[in-house]
Every structure is written in structure tokens, then in C-alpha cells.
Design an enzyme around this catalytic site. Structure first.
Site, PDB file in Angstrom:
ATOM      1  N   LYS A  52      -2.675   0.610   8.701  1.00 39.14           N
ATOM      2  CA  LYS A  52      -3.957   0.848   8.008  1.00 39.14           C
ATOM      3  C   LYS A  52      -4.607  -0.486   7.666  1.00 39.14           C
ATOM      4  CE  LYS A  52      -2.414   5.340   6.442  1.00 39.14           C
ATOM      5  NZ  LYS A  52      -1.841   6.177   5.390  1.00 39.14           N
ATOM      6  N   GLN A  96      -0.072   5.550  -0.578  1.00 40.32           N
ATOM      7  CA  GLN A  96       0.733   6.024   0.548  1.00 40.32           C
ATOM      8  C   GLN A  96       1.765   7.046   0.061  1.00 40.32           C
ATOM      9  OE1 GLN A  96       0.283   5.260   3.865  1.00 40.32           O
ATOM     10  NE2 GLN A  96       1.859   6.796   4.253  1.00 40.32           N
ATOM     11  N   ASP A 119      -8.458   9.719   1.386  1.00 39.28           N
ATOM     12  CA  ASP A 119      -7.535  10.623   2.088  1.00 39.28           C
ATOM     13  C   ASP A 119      -8.056  12.069   2.084  1.00 39.28           C
ATOM     14  OD1 ASP A 119      -5.345   9.401   3.309  1.00 39.28           O
ATOM     15  OD2 ASP A 119      -4.292   9.110   1.406  1.00 39.28           O
TER      16      ASP A 119
END
Ligand code: NDP
Length: 279
Positions: A52, A96, A119
Site C-alpha cells: 500500500k 491494517q 477502506d
């Protein structure tokens, strides 16, 4: 001959479009910043986080890295999220997952400001998707819609079966296909006659997490098959939830594993980061 849906190429196209947009903004003095938070050092999570950050660097997004110890408490993580929520220079926040067991995942998801929830997991963004309002959409399903559209596959009016009903993939996938005017059925582990149901699909999207579960007898001749699964087989090679070699001759289009859905997830995360600037 079936069309192989090239996620690598399509994700690169998207990243290049975003790179152009970010460069143009930079000239006007606008910078895009993503805060990436990792708790502990699970090796798989570290690989995802690094990928990422690499994508951010390619596009020109500034990434701020927060690497917290495995024993971080929920309160400590919530305090960091609160600080990032208040920081006007931070556009997007990514924690995460999974987090260590002493931290409740749902509390973390709900603590991130919906305006910075790149997200797309916050209940407000999920609710927006349900009622058809703009908001952040979970990256993997959003990437699949892009794969279909950019491969010239029409969705409207098509019969779509989504196998899997997770909050991250199956459910948002079904909602997005509905938004695109497909007629959608969602199947799961309690579904009866799964084979027959799957054989009705013009577009079959498989996210069950079982290696090579979907064989040719689940697939209608000429269907489009999207394989979300990702696994390592006995020879340590990557494979999906679909038995690719067997299904390929039956379909009109299919995503390979690797190089299908996988690369799209990060591309759509980057897309959400860029979109976060205007939220
Ligand atoms: P989950 O384990 O959270 O969900 C799996 C779903 O599949 C559940 O809804 C489950 O049903 C259903 N299911 C399980 N077995 C069967 C079966 N035999 N028949 C029908 N339905 C079944 O997985 P995720 O949605 O998170 O992920 C699915 C796969 O996609 C995994 O392989 C994961 O690694 C991969 N993935 C890949 C990504 C990428 O970027 N390429 C991103 C995210 C995930 P029930 O609800 O009844 O238990």
C-alpha cells in the site's frame, strides 16, 4: 476463446489516472495524505502495508506510517485514531486488519471518521451504499465493478450470483451489482443446491475462501466468472476459489489468480484516498 480479464493492466490504468490527478493537485498546492497504522508485525500484514505504501509513492500520495507494538491497548489505538481524525492534513486513515485479540475490530472500524474511512468499512459508509448515497465503498468489490466495466462487460439486466456474504466482499459486492442494475442472488454456506444456482448466473462472483471449490459444473456456458479467492496450493503456487483450467473453456470471460481481482484492491484503495480529498 475466453477473455482473460487483466487486473494487472486495469489496475495500472487506474493508478496512472490517479497519478495524473494527484500531480495536477500538487501544482495547486493540494497534497493527499494517507495514515497507515499497523499494530504488531504479522508478516502477511507487513507485506500488505508495504504494498500500500509503495502504491502511495507511485501515485504521489504522502503516506504516514504508524507501527505500533503487538501489546498496544485498544485505548492507545483509539487515541491515535482520534488524533488522526482531528488532523486536517490527513485525508485517509487505514488500520491494517486483523488487529491483535486485545483490540476489538468493530470499535476500531467505528472510531475512524467516515470522511477518512478509505477502506469503506464504517457502518455509515456501508449504510450509504445500501441507500445509494455517495460514500467510500469497500475496495475489493469496487475493484470488481471496475474490472467488469473496463473489460467491456455489461452488467445491467444480467443475472448475477455472488457466492459469499462477508462484510468486506460478498455483501458490498451484491449491493454494488444491484446498484449497477444486475439481478442479484447472494449464496453462502447454508445455500441449498449451490451448483444449480451458480449455473443460472450470467456473472458469477466467487468469494468463499476455499481453494478451487468452483468446478466447471457450477458454471453456465458463456458466463463471466470473477474469482476473489487467493490461496497457495500444495506446490506453493497461488490459486483462487475457482478451478481455473477446468472452468476456462466454459466461460466467455474470467479473472486469473494471480493478476485478476488482487491488484484491483490496492488500486481502489488509492482511488478512495484521492476521493477523500473532496470529502
Ligand atoms: P470470509 O471467510 O469472511 O467469507 C466467506 C464466505 O463464503 C462466507 O459468507 C461463507 O458463508 C461463504 N462460504 C464458505 N464456504 C462456502 C460454501 N461451501 N458454499 C457457499 N458459500 C460458502 O471470506 P472473505 O469474504 O473475506 O474472502 C473470501 C476469499 O477472498 C478468501 O480467499 C480471501 O483470501 C479472498 N480475498 C481476496 C481479496 C483480494 O484482494 N483478492 C480481498 C479479500 C478477500 P457463511 O457466511 O454462511 O459462513
Amino acid at each position: 476463446m475466453a477473455q482473460i480479464i487483466d487486473g494487472k493492466k486495469i489496475s495500472q490504468e487506474i493508478k496512472d489516472e490517479l497519478r495524473g490527478q494527484v500531480a495536477a493537485w500538487k501544482e495547486d498546492g493540494t497534497e493527499v495524505t494517507l495514515a497507515v497504522v499497523q499494530v504488531g508485525n504479522d508478516p502477511a500484514s507487513s507485506v500488505y502495508v508495504n504494498n500500500k505504501k509503495k502504491a502511495c509513492a507511485y501515485i504521489g500520495i504522502r503516506s504516514l506510517s504508524y507501527e505500533l507494538a503487538e501489546e498496544t491497548t485498544e485505548e492507545e489505538l483509539l487515541a491515535l485514531i482520534d488524533q488522526l481524525n482531528r488532523d486536517d492534513t490527513v485525508n485517509g486513515i487505514l488500520v491494517q486488519l486483523p488487529v491483535p485479540p486485545q483490540i476489538r475490530e468493530d470499535r476500531i472500524i467505528q472510531a475512524i471518521s467516515p470522511a477518512k474511512d478509505v477502506d469503506g468499512f464504517h457502518p455509515e459508509n456501508v449504510g450509504r451504499l445500501v441507500i445509494g448515497e455517495p460514500g467510500f465503498v469497500s475496495c475489493t468489490p469496487a475493484g470488481i465493478v471496475q474490472l467488469l466495466k473496463r473489460s467491456g462487460i455489461s452488467i445491467s439486466g444480467k443475472r448475477c450470483v455472488v457466492v459469499g456474504r462477508s462484510n468486506i466482499v460478498g455483501k458490498p459486492m451484491a449491493l454494488l451489482m444491484l446498484r449497477e442494475n444486475a439481478t442479484v442472488t447472494v449464496a453462502h454456506s447454508k445455500t441449498e443446491n449451490l451448483k444449480e444456482l451458480c449455473r443460472e448466473a450470467d456473472i458469477l462472483i466467487v468469494a468463499i475462501g476455499k481453494p478451487q471449490y468452483i468446478t466447471a459444473d457450477y458454471v453456465k456456458e458463456g458466463a463471466v466468472v470473477i474469482d476473489v479467492g487467493i490461496h497457495r496450493n500444495a506446490e506453493n503456487k497461488l490459486c483462487g476459489d475457482v478451478k481455473y483450467d477446468e472452468v476456462f473453456p466454459v466461460v466467455s470471460a474470467i479473472t486469473p489468480v494471480p493478476g485478476g481481482v488482487g491488484p484491483m484492491t490496492i488500486a481502489m484503495l488509492m482511488n478512495n484516498c484521492v476521493a477523500s480529498v473532496s470529502r
